[in-house]
Design a protein around this motif. Structure first.
Motif, PDB file in Angstrom:
ATOM      1  N   TYR A  69       0.843  -1.198   0.000  1.00 45.17           N
ATOM      2  CA  TYR A  69       0.000   0.000   0.000  1.00 45.17           C
ATOM      3  C   TYR A  69       0.878   1.246   0.000  1.00 45.17           C
ATOM      4  N   LEU A  70       0.353   2.292  -0.632  1.00 44.27           N
ATOM      5  CA  LEU A  70       1.026   3.588  -0.563  1.00 44.27           C
ATOM      6  C   LEU A  70       0.001   4.633  -0.149  1.00 44.27           C
ATOM      7  N   PHE A  71       0.360   5.419   0.839  1.00 43.70           N
ATOM      8  CA  PHE A  71      -0.495   6.509   1.290  1.00 43.70           C
ATOM      9  C   PHE A  71       0.157   7.835   0.921  1.00 43.70           C
ATOM     10  N   THR A  72      -0.666   8.815   0.556  1.00 41.24           N
ATOM     11  CA  THR A  72      -0.132  10.170   0.393  1.00 41.24           C
ATOM     12  C   THR A  72      -0.983  11.121   1.216  1.00 41.24           C
ATOM     13  N   THR A  73      -0.356  12.186   1.706  1.00 45.51           N
ATOM     14  CA  THR A  73      -1.103  13.260   2.364  1.00 45.51           C
ATOM     15  C   THR A  73      -0.712  14.579   1.710  1.00 45.51           C
ATOM     16  N   GLY A  74      -1.705  15.443   1.531  1.00 45.91           N
ATOM     17  CA  GLY A  74      -1.429  16.806   1.069  1.00 45.91           C
ATOM     18  C   GLY A  74      -1.678  17.022  -0.408  1.00 45.91           C
ATOM     19  N   GLY A  75      -2.001  18.268  -0.739  1.00 44.75           N
ATOM     20  CA  GLY A  75      -2.088  18.681  -2.131  1.00 44.75           C
ATOM     21  C   GLY A  75      -3.366  18.304  -2.853  1.00 44.75           C
ATOM     22  N   ILE A  76      -4.490  18.111  -2.109  1.00 51.02           N
ATOM     23  CA  ILE A  76      -5.740  17.768  -2.804  1.00 51.02           C
ATOM     24  C   ILE A  76      -6.810  18.835  -2.609  1.00 51.02           C
ATOM     25  N   GLY A  77      -6.407  20.049  -2.277  1.00 48.30           N
ATOM     26  CA  GLY A  77      -7.366  21.148  -2.113  1.00 48.30           C
ATOM     27  C   GLY A  77      -7.711  21.802  -3.447  1.00 48.30           C
ATOM     28  N   PRO A  78      -8.327  22.990  -3.391  1.00 46.58           N
ATOM     29  CA  PRO A  78      -8.828  23.641  -4.606  1.00 46.58           C
ATOM     30  C   PRO A  78      -7.849  24.615  -5.251  1.00 46.58           C
ATOM     31  N   THR A  79      -6.670  24.829  -4.671  1.00 48.21           N
ATOM     32  CA  THR A  79      -5.826  25.914  -5.195  1.00 48.21           C
ATOM     33  C   THR A  79      -4.742  25.400  -6.143  1.00 48.21           C
ATOM     34  N   HIS A  80      -4.067  26.379  -6.796  1.00 45.71           N
ATOM     35  CA  HIS A  80      -3.113  26.079  -7.869  1.00 45.71           C
ATOM     36  C   HIS A  80      -1.955  25.215  -7.397  1.00 45.71           C
ATOM     37  N   ASP A  81      -1.630  25.262  -6.091  1.00 47.84           N
ATOM     38  CA  ASP A  81      -0.507  24.465  -5.589  1.00 47.84           C
ATOM     39  C   ASP A  81      -0.938  23.047  -5.211  1.00 47.84           C
ATOM     40  N   ASP A  82      -2.188  22.703  -5.441  1.00 52.20           N
ATOM     41  CA  ASP A  82      -2.690  21.351  -5.144  1.00 52.20           C
ATOM     42  C   ASP A  82      -2.588  20.500  -6.404  1.00 52.20           C
ATOM     43  N   ILE A  83      -1.468  19.805  -6.565  1.00 47.61           N
ATOM     44  CA  ILE A  83      -1.200  19.112  -7.825  1.00 47.61           C
ATOM     45  C   ILE A  83      -1.114  17.595  -7.648  1.00 47.61           C
ATOM     46  N   THR A  84      -1.502  17.116  -6.477  1.00 48.91           N
ATOM     47  CA  THR A  84      -1.328  15.687  -6.195  1.00 48.91           C
ATOM     48  C   THR A  84      -2.086  14.799  -7.174  1.00 48.91           C
ATOM     49  N   VAL A  85      -3.356  15.131  -7.462  1.00 51.80           N
ATOM     50  CA  VAL A  85      -4.164  14.276  -8.350  1.00 51.80           C
ATOM     51  C   VAL A  85      -3.544  14.217  -9.749  1.00 51.80           C
ATOM     52  N   ASP A  86      -3.095  15.363 -10.252  1.00 56.55           N
ATOM     53  CA  ASP A  86      -2.461  15.355 -11.579  1.00 56.55           C
ATOM     54  C   ASP A  86      -1.175  14.545 -11.573  1.00 56.55           C
ATOM     55  N   ALA A  87      -0.376  14.720 -10.521  1.00 52.55           N
ATOM     56  CA  ALA A  87       0.913  14.016 -10.467  1.00 52.55           C
ATOM     57  C   ALA A  87       0.700  12.500 -10.354  1.00 52.55           C
ATOM     58  N   ILE A  88      -0.263  12.086  -9.536  1.00 47.32           N
ATOM     59  CA  ILE A  88      -0.484  10.641  -9.374  1.00 47.32           C
ATOM     60  C   ILE A  88      -1.119  10.049 -10.636  1.00 47.32           C
ATOM     61  N   SER A  89      -1.975  10.807 -11.302  1.00 45.85           N
ATOM     62  CA  SER A  89      -2.504  10.338 -12.593  1.00 45.85           C
ATOM     63  C   SER A  89      -1.357  10.112 -13.564  1.00 45.85           C
ATOM     64  N   GLU A  90      -0.425  11.051 -13.601  1.00 47.69           N
ATOM     65  CA  GLU A  90       0.735  10.911 -14.472  1.00 47.69           C
ATOM     66  C   GLU A  90       1.556   9.674 -14.079  1.00 47.69           C
ATOM     67  N   ALA A  91       1.740   9.486 -12.779  1.00 49.10           N
ATOM     68  CA  ALA A  91       2.498   8.315 -12.312  1.00 49.10           C
ATOM     69  C   ALA A  91       1.818   7.018 -12.758  1.00 49.10           C
ATOM     70  N   LEU A  92       0.484   7.000 -12.753  1.00 47.98           N
ATOM     71  CA  LEU A  92      -0.263   5.785 -13.114  1.00 47.98           C
ATOM     72  C   LEU A  92      -0.479   5.678 -14.626  1.00 47.98           C
ATOM     73  N   GLY A  93      -0.170   6.764 -15.355  1.00 47.40           N
ATOM     74  CA  GLY A  93      -0.380   6.734 -16.810  1.00 47.40           C
ATOM     75  C   GLY A  93      -1.848   6.763 -17.208  1.00 47.40           C
ATOM     76  N   VAL A  94      -2.670   7.440 -16.421  1.00 52.19           N
ATOM     77  CA  VAL A  94      -4.094   7.582 -16.746  1.00 52.19           C
ATOM     78  C   VAL A  94      -4.454   9.065 -16.700  1.00 52.19           C
ATOM     79  N   PRO A  95      -5.538   9.474 -17.374  1.00 54.31           N
ATOM     80  CA  PRO A  95      -5.943  10.880 -17.265  1.00 54.31           C
ATOM     81  C   PRO A  95      -6.563  11.187 -15.904  1.00 54.31           C
ATOM     82  N   ALA A  96      -6.475  12.465 -15.510  1.00 52.80           N
ATOM     83  CA  ALA A  96      -7.249  12.931 -14.350  1.00 52.80           C
ATOM     84  C   ALA A  96      -8.626  13.324 -14.855  1.00 52.80           C
ATOM     85  N   ILE A  97      -9.667  12.803 -14.216  1.00 51.20           N
ATOM     86  CA  ILE A  97     -11.041  13.083 -14.657  1.00 51.20           C
ATOM     87  C   ILE A  97     -11.854  13.663 -13.499  1.00 51.20           C
TER      88      ILE A  97
END
Lengths: 253, 253
Positions: A69-97
């Motif tokens: 298992y891998l857990f992440t904390t941080g970066g899932i809010g509404p502002t421009h510095d919240d890039i976790t979802v995009d970065a993890i989508s890129e890591a998984l090779g899938v689009p962010a939807i």
């Protein structure tokens, strides 16, 4: 001797410039670590990385491959510095939807709070194929994508998400521990610790020195997944300390 | 416009099962992070690893290669679970030796404290070619080996070692910051934050939400190595918040 249990492992990626700048004192490492212990999952490694896509992708891809298992904390809010979802989508090779269920949750939550703006809609985005982790405090859900659990940076919200996950992950035998405290300099009992650990192969003994009341002490933490071995090792250590003229304080000082 | 300063970077490896088990709440990340800020050195990444040689070697070799400085905390005491010196020697490809100066310091320190036993002598070991970092509390020194600074796990001892290093490392322009607090949901100002950051390329704006007094607020931290840009960006953000009918609390809430 019982068959050794399969050991389940996890890693944690703490995402946030505010931790690396010293501005915010992280509380999620200790919180996630304690929670994993109870689930019978061993935390193997933590990385704290900046709000930078490359740093997140590298940490996520390395650690998700070598842990259950891998857990992440941080970066899932509404502002421009919240890039976790995009970065993890890129890591998984899938689009962010925009996740339909997350969108519905947020629409409901913001009905009485000014409506679902474009910024707020960012919090409904997930890697494609993900499921949601409930957040009973602020609506915006956590995310499960493959073996990755994406949680908030605010510790109280993360606590709620961990609570929602309690008992849902497969774990092994929990790592049991006993603590013995002793008013002794750890260097005086180094040999005893080494020999006692060697005599009990399923056990590890950690030694944690402290200073107080004008003298030196240490807590010795014995860890094992096997309850009988743990008891035997703890007993031998206690006896060994007594043989050196020291009293052991069960439960630690 | 001034020439952008060279940025000096550091990483930190926190070594210790006690952090990964949740038993001990780490205090060294925040302490080292804050200290590095003052030295003009940017903390890029932190890893928390177990008391296992392979884990330490991997983290040390990856992070020392891509940063100006690498700091480690933990695992330099006298007991069997203190393997940091051996692991870092292995990472550097040099033998671990008894450092003559460290031995002399410990002989002196333990003269009135029961003598320099074999266990205590472990604390005089360093990677070959290393120099020492003074420890005014308990004798056992920290170690500098190439660009690696090996420090204690006990935060108060690490504090003393950092103090001894203050001003001795080459750093760049310190990263300056200003904090503005505002009683606003961060999602309401996401667009303002994004646009303001874009207009000031040397600045980053971090957004840190909180809840209190029954309402939502956020602190916005503007960071830059350039004082003029920092002031201009902070001013624009303040003006932008006021244009949205919000008052900005300089210094944060």
């Amino acid at each position: 001797m019982p068959t050794p249990s399969r050991i389940y492992t996890a890693a944690l990626v703490v995402i946030g410039d505010e931790i690396l700048s010293g501005r915010t004192h992280d509380k999620n490492i200790a919180q996630v670590a304690s929670w994993l212990q109870i689930q019978g999952i061993r935390l193997k490694e933590v990385r704290v990385v900046a709000d930078e896509t490359d740093a997140i992708v590298e940490a996520v891809n390395t650690l998700r491959a070598r842990n259950d298992y891998l857990f992440t904390t941080g970066g899932i809010g509404p502002t421009h510095d919240d890039i976790t979802v995009d970065a993890i989508s890129e890591a998984l090779g899938v689009p962010a939807i925009v996740h339909p269920e997350a969108r519905a949750i947020l629409e409901e939550y913001y009905t009485t709070r000014g409506g679902l703006t474009e910024a707020r809609l960012r919090m409904a985005r997930t890697p494609e194929g993900a499921s949601l982790i409930p957040n009973r405090y602020t609506g915006a859900p956590g995310i499960r994508a493959e073996n990755i659990f994406i949680m908030a940076g605010v510790p109280s919200i993360t606590a709620g998400m961990l609570d929602a996950l309690t008992g849902t992950l497969e774990g092994g035998a929990p790592l049991l521990s006993e603590t013995i405290g002793c008013w002794v300099g750890e260097s005086e009992v180094a040999e005893l610790l080494r020999e006692t650990e060697k005599a009990h192969p399923t056990c590890q003994i950690g030694s944690y020195p402290f200073w107080g009341e004008g003298r030196t002490g240490a807590n010795f933490v014995v860890r094992s997944t096997e309850a009988d071995d743990l008891a035997a090792c703890t007993r031998d250590l206690t006896t060994g300390l007594q043989a050196l003229g020291r009293s052991a304080v069960f439960g630690g000082i």
